[in-house]
Design an enzyme around this catalytic site. Structure first.
Site, PDB file in Angstrom:
ATOM      1  N   GLU A 227      14.391 125.180  95.010  1.00  0.00           N
ATOM      2  CA  GLU A 227      14.179 124.684  96.224  1.00  0.00           C
ATOM      3  C   GLU A 227      14.344 125.611  97.278  1.00  0.00           C
ATOM      4  O   GLU A 227      14.835 125.503  98.379  1.00  0.00           O
ATOM      5  CB  GLU A 227      15.357 123.629  96.543  1.00  0.00           C
TER       6      GLU A 227
ATOM      7  N   GLU B 109      12.967 116.780  90.162  1.00  0.00           N
ATOM      8  CA  GLU B 109      14.231 115.934  90.619  1.00  0.00           C
ATOM      9  C   GLU B 109      14.053 114.420  91.056  1.00  0.00           C
ATOM     10  O   GLU B 109      13.654 114.254  92.351  1.00  0.00           O
ATOM     11  CB  GLU B 109      15.080 116.714  91.622  1.00  0.00           C
TER      12      GLU B 109
END
Length: 842
Positions: free
Chosen positions: A190, A259
């Protein structure tokens, strides 16, 4: 009657699936290559649609791993995902740890032994609500280092660790081309969220990280999540609640969801977030409907933050998992029935069915040869997804000449483009209710077949205690000008850091305060987590929060006073004396000078407590109930079970009911308002012995250890509710009579399926009604329409068995109790351990 349009298609489809799964399990460790195209990962030359389940190996014990992996496979997972945790694997620079809960090699091999693939997300920054994001604290002390940017000291250390992991996996032959389960790797994590703050150096760092990873020769694809500028040979992936609209940054890359946030983390003092399974299933179905190819649940198993690993430390010790397994298992099975068409089509055919209704159809238009049988184009497989994204209304649509009723915010899956196998909003899976029972409950005799509880709740009537000294307790403290940052001093070896200075208050100071009617105030511009203020050993106040300003009134007497935590010249001492002496261990605890604690003792701050307890029989999960305590840490037999903090959630913000319809967010469908966020803390059975288990508590703010108890969380109650409008079980699609064309799917009836845990049987049916029952689990009631033999039919099918199925039909209950009304079957059952009744499992 609805009949399959081409029985040969379905028969060959199922034969293809059977052969594929058989080869996969029998020859898993035969080397295979992994590549990709725009549609999917290509495993051993074949595109695959993949379901992945996240399990963080350090958040469970090695003894728990086999069952977790097996349950994941049973639930329909093809892949297991986990981060690596740098600070766990290299707690001291150059000294590696791959043992116990950090035995990554063992974990990956267990995954492979179960015939599952592995997605290894190396990072090495992982976030993961893990202490310091997984970075080892010693990184901070490297001269000139700046984290996660184009910085040579950081890049050198990062490359060294990533290389260590890749080399270890290669040495153990764990990559797919070596016959191992690893099919995918991740570098960074991320980073796109913060890349802009680094400017050009951030862009250069992304390129460097990609090239570094590719240069390691792992032989499998690499991904970067939330990284829209991932370089050409790195697949950029999605992390979010919904990823059905996500497209990678190149038409040559597949759409991957690393995710799927199936829940949200919980903070002490916060409400408990809950994502409805109907919405979660909707998100997954939409992802595959619109071209997705690999989806990973984050998390499939949440686990426990043992020790001091919970980042914050405001994240609770045990991560919440909801009973979503059964409904998602059916979803996965339905998607697998569509896999042949999904992998064959480069893109779906889109069809508008209404203002907010749509279909995506996948056709196989090429020949497929399996077991010397050729499937021609006229027999090409067809699968379809029908979506209703309206948040309020059920809509009837027409698709290929047939009518379909679509509930709001739902997806119907049609493996043969004709018959619905699954709808995301129709939850037919059982609900398991876990009862919290005292671990000392007596065994149940065979004739009773009921659950009894022991009224005695305390873990022990014999507690001992020792006070932790307030302030600087060792000669190894040091003095500095100003304040040092917490981690810089503690090196993450302790949560605690003492600051002390001595202040002199003159008569003139006291006179000034009295004359002006003011009192001294301690002001700290910024702090985070927890701060406690002491004067002369007495607690004056406590502050908790993230980067908050402290304004604390304090009282000084004339003369010298010892003020903790703030001054111009400060003495610092890392940790607690009890920590230094290791009084929480079996070997060292007797040296602490414990004294017997009286039953009427006043709750004390900064106190160590210890007691012994026996391990309860059985295999159910064990928890220590610390609801009577305040804040601190706990150890069992040398194992740190985590931090605890008995904070209560706000009283408001929890709806009476949760509406799954519409976009989910972390503040939607909150529960547990006005109650302590967490009171039970998991103790793995592998950490216990039969008797005399040592429990040590360090309490900061005061509590009553005599009310601490050992609890068992046992699934005892099963509920299910299903109407005649539901669909036959997914396993019926593999029925030989269906394949041979002797029956049609429309002739098959829905079935309620109940199953106790292993080692349990259904002891009784508490409620059963076929007709128009009302209410929900543990609150069912009969409606105006009720079949009088409901209880006897369900009891005959289920009592005394580990699992059972009951057909939801008029014939199943002998007659139609009310013509012209849609009937529903609602059941509540109780399970009991076979060991408590002296009978074996059926």
């Amino acid at each position: 009657m609805v009949v399959f349009e081409n029985k040969a298609i379905l028969k060959l489809l199922l034969v293809c699936l059977f052969v594929q799964f058989s080869f996969s399990a029998a020859n898993f460790f035969r080397p295979f290559n992994v590549t990709y195209d725009h549609r999917a990962l290509i495993i051993d030359g074949k595109r695959r649609m993949l379901i992945s389940g996240g399990i963080h190996y350090p958040r469970a014990t090695p003894q728990m791993w086999p069952d977790l992996i097996a349950k994941s496979k049973e639930g329909g997972a093809d892949v297991i995902e986990s981060y690596t945790f740098w600070n766990g694997h290299e707690p001291v620079r150059g000294q590696y740890n791959f043992e116990g809960r950090f035995d990554l090699v063992k974990f990956v091999k267990l995954v492979g032994d179960n015939g599952l693939y592995f997605l290894l997300r190396i990072g090495p920054y992982v976030c993961a609500e893990w202490n310091f994001g997984g970075f080892p604290v010693w990184l901070r002390d490297i001269p000139g280092i700046e984290f996660r940017t184009d910085n040579e000291p950081f890049k050198r250390e990062m490359q060294r660790f990533v290389t260590k992991i890749v080399d270890l996996m290669r040495e153990e032959k764990l990559f797919s081309w070596q016959g191992g389960p690893i099919i995918l790797l991740q570098i960074e994590n991320e980073y796109g969220n913060m890349e802009g703050s680094y400017g050009q150096k951030g862009k250069e760092y992304v390129k460097w990280a990609a090239n570094m990873a590719l240069g390691l020769g792992a032989g499998v694809p690499w991904v970067m999540c939330k990284q829209t500028d991932a370089p050409g040979d790195i697949i950029d992936t999605c992390n979010n609640y919904y990823c059905d609209g996500y497209k990678p940054n190149s038409p040559s890359k597949p759409t991957i969801w690393t995710e799927n946030w199936d829940g949200w983390y919980t903070s002490w003092g916060g409400r408990l977030p809950h994502r409805p399974v109907e919405d979660l299933a909707f998100a997954v179905a939409r992802f595959f409907q619109r071209g997705g190819s690999l989806m990973n649940y984050y998390m499939y198993f949440g686990g426990t933050n043992f020790g001091r690993t919970s980042g914050g430390p405001f994240y609770i010790t045990s991560l919440r998992s909801e009973p979503k397994w059964g409904h998602l298992k059916d979803l996965h099975a339905a998607i697998k029935l569509c896999e042949r068409a999904l992998v064959a089509a480069d893109s779906p055919q889109y069809m508008k069915l209404g203002p907010r209704q749509e279909a995506h159809i996948y056709w196989e238009n090429t020949q497929c040869t399996v077991l010397n049988t050729t499937l021609s184009e006229s027999q090409s497989a067809c699968s379809a997804f029908l979506a209703n994204i309206d948040e309020h209304n059920t809509v009837t649509v027409t698709f290929r000449g047939k009518s379909y009723s679509l509930p709001p915010w739902s997806v119907s899956i049609l493996p043969d483009c004709s018959n619905v196998a699954f709808n995301t909003a129709k939850v037919g899976a059982q609900t398991s209710v876990k009862l919290v029972e005292n671990a000392l409950s007596p065994k149940i005799s065979a004739p009773e077949l009921i659950i009894t509880k022991n009224e005695v709740s305390s873990i022990s009537e014999s507690w001992m205690s020792v006070k932790e000294p307030i302030g600087i307790w060792s000669e190894s403290n040091f003095t500095v000008q100003g304040l040092l940052e917490h981690l810089k001093v503690t090196k993450d070896e302790s949560d605690y850091l003492w600051h002390m200075t001595r202040i002199y208050v003159s008569d003139d100071d006291v006179a000034f305060w009295e004359e002006n009617k003011v009192s001294p105030t301690l002001v700290i511009d910024s702090m985070r987590d927890v701060l406690r203020i002491f004067i002369n050993g007495e607690l004056m106040g406590s502050v908790s929060g993230h980067w908050v300003k402290v304004v604390q009134p304090v009282q000084f007497q004339q003369g010298y006073s010892d003020l903790m935590l703030l001054s111009q010249t400060v003495g610092l001492q890392v940790g607690l004396k009890g920590e230094f002496q290791k009084i929480f261990t079996i070997e060292e605890n007797e040296k602490a000078g414990w004294t017997n604690l009286k039953l009427d003792a006043t709750p004390s701050t900064f106190t160590w407590y210890k007691a012994y307890f026996d391990s309860p029989d059985g295999s159910e999960p064990i928890a220590i109930d610390l609801g009577s305590m305040g804040k601190g840490q706990a150890w069992v037999n040398d194992h740190h079970i985590g931090r605890y903090w008995n904070l209560t959630a706000p009283k408001d913000g929890c709806p009476d009911s949760c509406d799954y319809r519409g976009t989910y967010g972390s503040n939607k469908c909150m529960t547990n308002c006005g109650k302590p966020t967490q009171t039970w803390y998991h103790v793995p059975r592998s950490w216990l012995q039969a008797s005399n288990n040592l429990l040590v508590i360090f309490e900061e703010i005061g509590g009553n250890p005599f009310e601490i108890s050992v609890k068992l969380r046992v699934p005892r109650i099963l509920c299910a509710q299903m109407s005649k409008s539901y669909y036959p079980p997914l396993r019926e699609w593999l029925h030989l009579d269906l394949i041979d064309g002797k029956v049609s799917i429309s002739d098959m009836k829905p079935q309620i399926h109940l199953q106790c845990e292993d080692g349990q049987i259904i002891s009784s049916i508490e409620f059963a009604s076929y007709g128009t029952p009302h209410g929900s689990c543990q609150n069912f009631s009969k409606g105006n329409c009720h079949s009088p033999n409901s209880l006897s039919v369900v009891s005959e099918a289920c009592v005394g068995r580990n699992s059972c199925s009951v057909e939801v039909s008029n014939s199943g209950f002998g007659s139609d109790p009310c013509r012209g009304v849609l009937k529903t079957l609602a059941v509540e059952a109780r399970c009991v351990s076979t060991s408590t009744i002296g009978v074996s499992q059926f």
